[in-house]
Design a protein around this motif. Structure first.
Motif, mmCIF file in Angstrom:
data_model
loop_
_atom_site.group_PDB
_atom_site.id
_atom_site.type_symbol
_atom_site.label_atom_id
_atom_site.label_comp_id
_atom_site.label_asym_id
_atom_site.label_seq_id
_atom_site.Cartn_x
_atom_site.Cartn_y
_atom_site.Cartn_z
ATOM 1 N N GLN A 169 84.335 -83.595 183.069
ATOM 2 C CA GLN A 169 84.963 -82.294 183.199
ATOM 3 C C GLN A 169 84.285 -81.192 182.383
ATOM 4 O O GLN A 169 83.864 -80.178 182.921
ATOM 5 C CB GLN A 169 86.434 -82.407 182.787
ATOM 6 C CG GLN A 169 87.220 -81.125 182.873
ATOM 7 C CD GLN A 169 87.296 -80.593 184.285
ATOM 8 O OE1 GLN A 169 87.401 -81.371 185.235
ATOM 9 N NE2 GLN A 169 87.194 -79.300 184.451
ATOM 10 N N GLY A 191 84.516 -73.062 189.555
ATOM 11 C CA GLY A 191 85.564 -74.009 189.895
ATOM 12 C C GLY A 191 84.971 -75.203 190.613
ATOM 13 O O GLY A 191 83.795 -75.195 190.977
ATOM 14 N N GLN A 202 81.409 -77.999 183.550
ATOM 15 C CA GLN A 202 81.631 -76.580 183.288
ATOM 16 C C GLN A 202 80.481 -76.010 182.458
ATOM 17 O O GLN A 202 80.046 -74.883 182.675
ATOM 18 C CB GLN A 202 82.975 -76.391 182.586
ATOM 19 C CG GLN A 202 84.150 -76.731 183.479
ATOM 20 C CD GLN A 202 85.478 -76.261 182.904
ATOM 21 O OE1 GLN A 202 86.361 -77.064 182.681
ATOM 22 N NE2 GLN A 202 85.607 -74.972 182.641
ATOM 23 N N ARG A 242 88.423 -72.758 187.275
ATOM 24 C CA ARG A 242 88.558 -72.936 185.827
ATOM 25 C C ARG A 242 88.830 -71.610 185.139
ATOM 26 O O ARG A 242 88.441 -70.540 185.618
ATOM 27 C CB ARG A 242 87.282 -73.544 185.239
ATOM 28 C CG ARG A 242 86.629 -74.616 186.055
ATOM 29 C CD ARG A 242 87.494 -75.850 186.219
ATOM 30 N NE ARG A 242 86.827 -76.790 187.149
ATOM 31 C CZ ARG A 242 87.380 -77.887 187.624
ATOM 32 N NH1 ARG A 242 88.625 -78.204 187.314
ATOM 33 N NH2 ARG A 242 86.724 -78.679 188.448
ATOM 34 N N HIS A 301 87.663 -69.307 182.562
ATOM 35 C CA HIS A 301 86.403 -69.105 181.825
ATOM 36 C C HIS A 301 86.530 -68.023 180.761
ATOM 37 O O HIS A 301 85.548 -67.530 180.234
ATOM 38 C CB HIS A 301 85.280 -68.755 182.806
ATOM 39 C CG HIS A 301 85.444 -67.418 183.462
ATOM 40 N ND1 HIS A 301 86.389 -67.183 184.439
ATOM 41 C CD2 HIS A 301 84.815 -66.245 183.265
ATOM 42 C CE1 HIS A 301 86.324 -65.926 184.820
ATOM 43 N NE2 HIS A 301 85.370 -65.328 184.120
ATOM 44 N N PHE A 342 92.313 -76.618 181.637
ATOM 45 C CA PHE A 342 91.216 -75.673 181.844
ATOM 46 C C PHE A 342 91.364 -74.874 183.134
ATOM 47 O O PHE A 342 90.458 -74.150 183.527
ATOM 48 C CB PHE A 342 89.868 -76.396 181.854
ATOM 49 C CG PHE A 342 89.623 -77.199 180.605
ATOM 50 C CD1 PHE A 342 89.603 -76.577 179.366
ATOM 51 C CD2 PHE A 342 89.417 -78.570 180.678
ATOM 52 C CE1 PHE A 342 89.388 -77.313 178.216
ATOM 53 C CE2 PHE A 342 89.198 -79.301 179.530
ATOM 54 C CZ PHE A 342 89.178 -78.683 178.288
ATOM 55 N N SER A 343 92.500 -75.008 183.825
ATOM 56 C CA SER A 343 92.666 -74.300 185.094
ATOM 57 C C SER A 343 92.980 -72.832 184.870
ATOM 58 O O SER A 343 93.604 -72.453 183.873
ATOM 59 C CB SER A 343 93.803 -74.925 185.912
ATOM 60 O OG SER A 343 93.472 -76.251 186.226
ATOM 61 N N GLU A 398 80.907 -78.867 191.146
ATOM 62 C CA GLU A 398 81.322 -77.614 190.512
ATOM 63 C C GLU A 398 80.451 -76.484 191.043
ATOM 64 O O GLU A 398 79.253 -76.683 191.312
ATOM 65 C CB GLU A 398 81.182 -77.745 188.989
ATOM 66 C CG GLU A 398 81.926 -76.704 188.181
ATOM 67 C CD GLU A 398 83.443 -76.946 188.091
ATOM 68 O OE1 GLU A 398 83.920 -77.987 188.588
ATOM 69 O OE2 GLU A 398 84.141 -76.074 187.557
ATOM 70 N N ASN A 429 95.628 -79.673 184.514
ATOM 71 C CA ASN A 429 94.397 -79.536 183.763
ATOM 72 C C ASN A 429 94.480 -78.292 182.881
ATOM 73 O O ASN A 429 94.709 -77.197 183.384
ATOM 74 C CB ASN A 429 93.254 -79.409 184.783
ATOM 75 C CG ASN A 429 91.910 -79.370 184.129
ATOM 76 O OD1 ASN A 429 91.759 -78.830 183.035
ATOM 77 N ND2 ASN A 429 90.934 -79.943 184.795
ATOM 78 N N GLN A 468 95.033 -74.488 191.130
ATOM 79 C CA GLN A 468 94.871 -75.929 190.957
ATOM 80 C C GLN A 468 95.254 -76.551 192.292
ATOM 81 O O GLN A 468 96.247 -76.161 192.890
ATOM 82 C CB GLN A 468 95.831 -76.378 189.852
ATOM 83 C CG GLN A 468 96.084 -77.845 189.749
ATOM 84 C CD GLN A 468 95.065 -78.507 188.865
ATOM 85 O OE1 GLN A 468 94.754 -77.992 187.798
ATOM 86 N NE2 GLN A 468 94.515 -79.612 189.310
#
Length: 594
Positions: A199, A536, A203, A496, A498, A458-459, A240, A456, A480
């Motif tokens: 994961q 994403g 990223q 994600r 960011h 990080f979403s 990704e 998650n 998500q």
RNA sequence: GGGGGUGUAGCUCAGUUGGUUAGAGCGAUCGCCUGUCACGCGAUAGGUCGAGGGUUCGAGUCCCUUCACUCCCGCCA
């Protein structure tokens, strides 16, 4: 000229008539007529019938060879007479007249027969996996797996993705499943963790500017097994993309799934544009976030019905008064089903730990009425209302569950499968994909009542990220999504987050202060602070895709060397104890349990 | 951690309300058989009935404990 063979066991045809050839392989089957012996020689490519007569000096010798002995045969390709052609085999129009043979690999007595469609205990199959893998069905499943993975690699490259490897020894993460830990020799008392998924790395690859990444990635989670979940390790098609929104990812994945499933299966894909179902909707209509859309049964909320004065079903009414909900499943035209069908479902529900399913059938003579154990509690008016809400007709039946929302969802989700199977409503020759979207960012832990990340951390949250209302965290939805096929969750993914400041705020809601986040996700947070692109991705499970394509219900049928349910490899004898020297080097002491 | 299922010959299984010497098919070994393709026929060997304890005149069968495999719940961001 190859020492062992001029051809493989699957390729000889009438075109090689009268040729002198050599084959090597396993003795799959012998048919010994005493003065004439047929011997099926098998390799990866197929089976060729070889024949030898008793006039041959080596006849007695070959007659004695055990099945699964590896031999090399030299001989001549001869045509079979019309009556003796075997249409089941590619090589069925010819046979090889044996001139000479040589034993290349002897065998002990076999612990399991290779040539058989019988099922064998997992214990013996896993212990002798190398023999099990010779068997036709699983051999072909593993070959299918190889082909699917090659095809996916090729398609991903065509779609502009670059394949990268990411570390296997990495750090433990505080969220998610239990980690597999690896002690560090050079850093006493510290541990690596095997990645639960790449994961953070994927990223970081986006932050590094590579734009589109994929990997057939091994993932390690120390959780208990299920039929569709190997203990230990599994593989994901991890991908990704930078500068994308949710729809861009859907487009890539739909394209890929359709080409994979069309190439490797003849089953029909029901919806080529995958339906999008919100999390809220799927939990209501199907009771689960991995609905099997081949199943036509739908769940409806009927709680309001039990607040009516003309409904006298007191058990449910009392529960509803205390906050319980009622939901039901309609089955079409089941008025003539025997009582045993309905009672069987009720009994089954009790076995699943539910308090059972109430049921009745809607009938009509002078007026609409409910027939069955609880039918008498409903007035004609209330029945009409139920029929309106759930699209039911006279002659249909309804199964009702009452309780806490999570309990009702769970039992009706199981009941949907159970009832559909009993009524044979599921078309096995099709694939029904769908997207589940709009997952909530947070949920409440049932036990501790704390706010936790529902998927998650990080979403990216949905809505205007400049003024999100963090005082109502349960209302925040995330970008998500899951992809589901035939009730099997293939993958989760997300756009994600960011933006470091936003991430700190979200982590704070879940009870992590800035210091903790900096410590636990230093690599991530640091990287996002130096110009991170919006990005994403998603990670479909390879093993489950192969299961669907191979029509298997168990993941071990598509895994070459799986572990058993207790996470042991019976063939390699893993896990095993290590010697004191190794422990000392790693600064480990084993606590002896009595 | 909890619940269900299974465990009898090398493999797959049968074994009745507890009753004489625990059976079958495949495989193995030996013999017969020249057109099979799940070849056929005959014979032989092969069993700690998962393990331990109990009830009983008598246990593969009933009871208790335990082990192994498996399915499910919990768990699986």
């Amino acid at each position: 000229m190859n020492k062992y063979r001029s051809h493989n066991c699957g390729e000889l045809t009438i075109n090689e008539k009268d040729k002198k050839i050599s084959l090597s392989g396993w003795i799959n089957k012998k048919r010994d007529h005493g003065n004439l012996l047929f011997l099926d020689l098998r390799d990866n490519y197929g089976i060729t019938q070889c024949v030898i007569e008793n006039s041959h000096s080596q006849f007695k010798e070959i007659e004695k060879l055990a099945l699964e002995t590896v031999i090399k045969v030299e001989g001549k390709v001869i045509l079979r007479s019309k009556e003796t052609i075997n249409k089941e085999l590619n090589t069925g129009e010819i046979e090889v007249s044996i001139v000479s043979f040589e034993v290349l690999g002897k065998t002990k007595e076999l612990p399991l027969p290779i040539f058989s469609d019988q099922e064998y205990s997992e214990e013996i199959r896993l212990k002798y996996r190398f023999l099990d893998l010779r068997r036709k069905k699983i051999h072909h499943n593993i070959i299918l797996r190889s082909k699917v993975i090659s095809f996916i690699r090729n398609e991903m490259q065509k779609l502009g993705f670059l394949e990268f490897q990411t570390p296997i020894l990495t750090s433990s993460s505080p969220e998610g499943a239990r980690d597999f830990l690896v002690p560090s020799r050079l850093n006493p008392g510290k541990f690596y963790a095997l990645p639960q998924a790449p994961q953070q790395f994927k990223q970081l690859i986006m932050v590094s500017g590579f734009d589109r990444y994929f990997q057939i990635a091994p993932c390690f989670r120390d959780e208990d097994a299920r039929a569709d979940r190997s203990p230990g390790e599994f593989y994901q098609l991890d991908l990704e993309m930078s500068f994308v929104e949710q729809e861009d990812i859907f487009e890539v994945v739909e394209k890929l799934m359709i080409s994979v499933f069309k190439k490797f299966s003849n089953k029909k894909i029901l919806y080529e544009k995958f339906p999008k179902i919100t999390f809220e909707e799927t939990m209501l209509k199907y009771g689960t976030d991995k609905p099997d859309l081949r199943n036509p049964l739908i769940i409806n909320d009927l709680t309001e019905i039990f607040k009516r004065k003309d409904v006298s079903f007191d058990i449910f009414k009392k529960l509803v008064n205390k906050g319980s909900i009622v939901r039901g499943i309609i089955t079409k035209n089941t008025k003539d089903k025997p009582r045993s069908f309905f009672d069987g479902i009720d009994k089954w529900a009790k076995e699943q730990g539910a308090s059972g399913l109430a049921y009745f059938t809607i009938e009509k003579d002078s007026e609409i009425k409910g027939k069955g154990p609880v039918g008498k509690f409903f007035s004609p008016d209330s029945l009409s209302e139920i029929m309106k809400i759930s699209n039911a007709d006279v002659g249909d039946s309804i199964f009702l569950a009452c309780g806490k929302k999570s309990e009702v969802e769970k039992i009706l989700s199981l009941a949907r499968d159970k009832i559909a199977n009993e009524l044979k409503l599921i078309n096995n020759d099709s694939f029904a994909f769908c997207w589940i979207v709009d997952y909530p960012m947070f949920e409440e832990d049932e036990k501790t009542k704390r706010i936790i990340f529902s998927h998650n951390p990080f979403s990216m949250p949905q809505g205007n990220i400049k003024n999100l209302d963090f005082s109502k965290p349960l209302e925040i939805k995330a970008y998500q999504y899951d992809i589901v096929c035939n009730g099997i969750e293939l993958s989760s993914g997300a756009i994600r987050n960011h933006i470091p400041e936003l991430m700190y705020k979200l982590f704070l809601v879940a009870g992590y202060d800035k210091k903790t986040v900096d410590l636990k996700f230093s690599g991530m947070i640091n990287a996002l602070s130096f110009g991170a692109p919006p990005h994403g991705g998603i990670a479909p499970g390879i093993d489950r895709i192969i299961m669907l394509l191979a029509g298997e219900k168990n993941i071990r049928e598509v895994t070459m060397f799986p572990m058993n349910q207790n996470a042991q490899d019976l063939m390699m004898n893993a896990p095993s104890e290590v010697n004191d020297e190794q422990l000392k080097e790693l600064n480990l002491l084993i606590k002896k349990n009595k």
